[in-house]
Design an enzyme around this catalytic site. Structure first.
Site, short mmCIF file in Angstrom:
data_model
loop_
_atom_site.label_atom_id
_atom_site.label_comp_id
_atom_site.label_asym_id
_atom_site.label_seq_id
_atom_site.Cartn_x
_atom_site.Cartn_y
_atom_site.Cartn_z
N ASN A 9 37.96 42.54 16.33
CA ASN A 9 38.77 41.59 15.57
C ASN A 9 39.79 40.99 16.55
O ASN A 9 40.76 41.65 16.91
CB ASN A 9 39.48 42.35 14.44
N LYS A 11 41.80 38.63 16.09
CA LYS A 11 43.02 38.14 15.41
C LYS A 11 43.39 36.74 15.93
O LYS A 11 42.51 35.98 16.29
CB LYS A 11 44.17 39.14 15.56
N HIS A 96 41.60 42.57 5.35
CA HIS A 96 42.34 43.19 6.45
C HIS A 96 43.79 43.40 6.01
O HIS A 96 44.35 42.56 5.30
CB HIS A 96 42.28 42.30 7.70
N GLU A 98 46.52 43.01 7.43
CA GLU A 98 47.47 41.92 7.77
C GLU A 98 47.36 40.80 6.75
O GLU A 98 48.34 40.13 6.44
CB GLU A 98 47.19 41.43 9.20
N GLU A 168 41.10 51.47 7.76
CA GLU A 168 42.13 51.17 8.75
C GLU A 168 43.50 51.60 8.22
O GLU A 168 44.12 50.87 7.43
CB GLU A 168 42.16 49.67 9.03
N GLY A 174 47.59 48.52 15.70
CA GLY A 174 48.42 47.87 16.71
C GLY A 174 49.67 48.67 17.08
O GLY A 174 50.56 48.16 17.75
N SER A 213 44.17 51.32 16.54
CA SER A 213 44.43 51.77 17.92
C SER A 213 43.27 52.57 18.51
O SER A 213 43.48 53.52 19.26
CB SER A 213 45.73 52.56 17.99
C1 PEP Z 1 42.64 45.84 13.50
O1 PEP Z 1 43.53 45.05 13.32
O2 PEP Z 1 41.60 45.72 12.86
C2 PEP Z 1 42.85 46.91 14.47
C3 PEP Z 1 42.16 48.00 14.33
O3 PEP Z 1 43.79 46.69 15.45
P1 PEP Z 1 44.17 47.66 16.68
O4 PEP Z 1 42.86 48.18 17.24
O5 PEP Z 1 44.88 46.78 17.66
O6 PEP Z 1 45.00 48.75 16.13
#
Ligand code: PEP
Length: 250
Positions: A9, A11, A96, A98, A168, A174, A213
């Site tokens: 992803n 973003k 997601h 976000e 997630e 992040g 992460s």
């Molecule tokens: C995401 O936003 O789907 C995600 C997993 O981000 P990150 O790997 O940066 O934590």
């Protein structure tokens, strides 16, 4: 056998030329990763077309990060599922955290987006997960269950066969904090149990990805768990080398 998937992803990162270069980097190294791992990259809308073109002839699929609730018409700024599919995309990330957090996406919105995705032959990567407060209150099971019941339970069996779920935990996205492999397995197994209560044995076929992460140094341990079928990768998907290394972690 469930599909093993590593999805990136991106973003709101990369300019079009950088996105093409990143896609080329992933394609160049994909030969070193087991064919059993399905790679998906999800660039911003602005470079979906060029990334699809770049990846033609490879076995790397392209997805969008969102789609509109509506079919077409006077919805300024929106991008429809039909437009995404017409570009050659196969997947769309929906729900997601976000988008839920910053753009107020609810189960009601997501039911419409899921419908649009299926009408256009796109496979949704449907994200669920609790925030820190919910985790600390021990409500993570309940939160994920509700996010699944309110959206995934409305799918037909046929639609469910073309669904990827990403767990997630919002507190791990992040932030550099990762769920332990045990925490991931515990909730992935629970999510599969919830899916089984509605879709029976078909739940065994649904790939459930971990996101939060995930990076080359922790992917192998997380992916070794029975109910973790891969990852939805944010930050580490922006470097071809890291993304490929995560693919090799199976
Ligand atoms: C995401 O936003 O789907 C995600 C997993 O981000 P990150 O790997 O940066 O934590």
């Amino acid at each position: 056998m469930r599909k093993k998937i590593v999805a990136g992803n991106w973003k709101m990162n990369t300019l079009p030329a950088e996105g093409v270069a990143l896609a080329k980097g992933v394609a160049a190294g994909k030969g070193e990763v087991c064919d059993c791992v399905n790679f998906i990259v999800c660039p911003p809308f602005t470079h979906l077309h060029s990334v699809v073109e770049t990846l033609k002839g490879t076995n790397i699929a392209v997805g969008a990060q969102d789609c509109a609730t509506e079919v077409k018409g006077a919805y300024t700024g929106e991008v429809s599922a039909q437009m995404i599919a017409a570009l050659g995309c196969k997947y769309v990330i929906l729900g997601h955290s976000e988008r839920r957090q910053y753009y107020g996406e609810t189960s009601e919105t997501l039911n419409k987006k899921m419908a649009r995705a299926y009408e256009n032959g796109l496979t949704p990567i449907y994200c669920v997960g609790e925030n820190l407060e919910e985790r600390e209150a021990g409500r993570h099971f309940e939160v994920c269950k509700q996010q699944i019941e309110e959206v995934v339970f409305n799918l037909s069996e046929e639609q469910f066969e073309n669904l990827v779920i990403a767990y997630e935990p919002v507190w791990a996205i992040g932030t550099g904090k990762t769920a332990t492999a045990e925490q991931a397995e515990e909730i992935h197994a629970y999510i599969r149990e919830v899916l089984r209560s509605k879709f029976g044995a078909k739940a065994e076929e649904c790939s459930i990805l971990y996101g939060g992460s995930c990076k080359p140094s922790n992917a192998a341990e997380i992916f070794s768990k029975a109910n973790v079928d891969g990852g939805l990768i944010g930050g580490a998907a922006l470097k071809a080398e890291d993304f490929l290394a995560i693919g090799k972690a199976f």
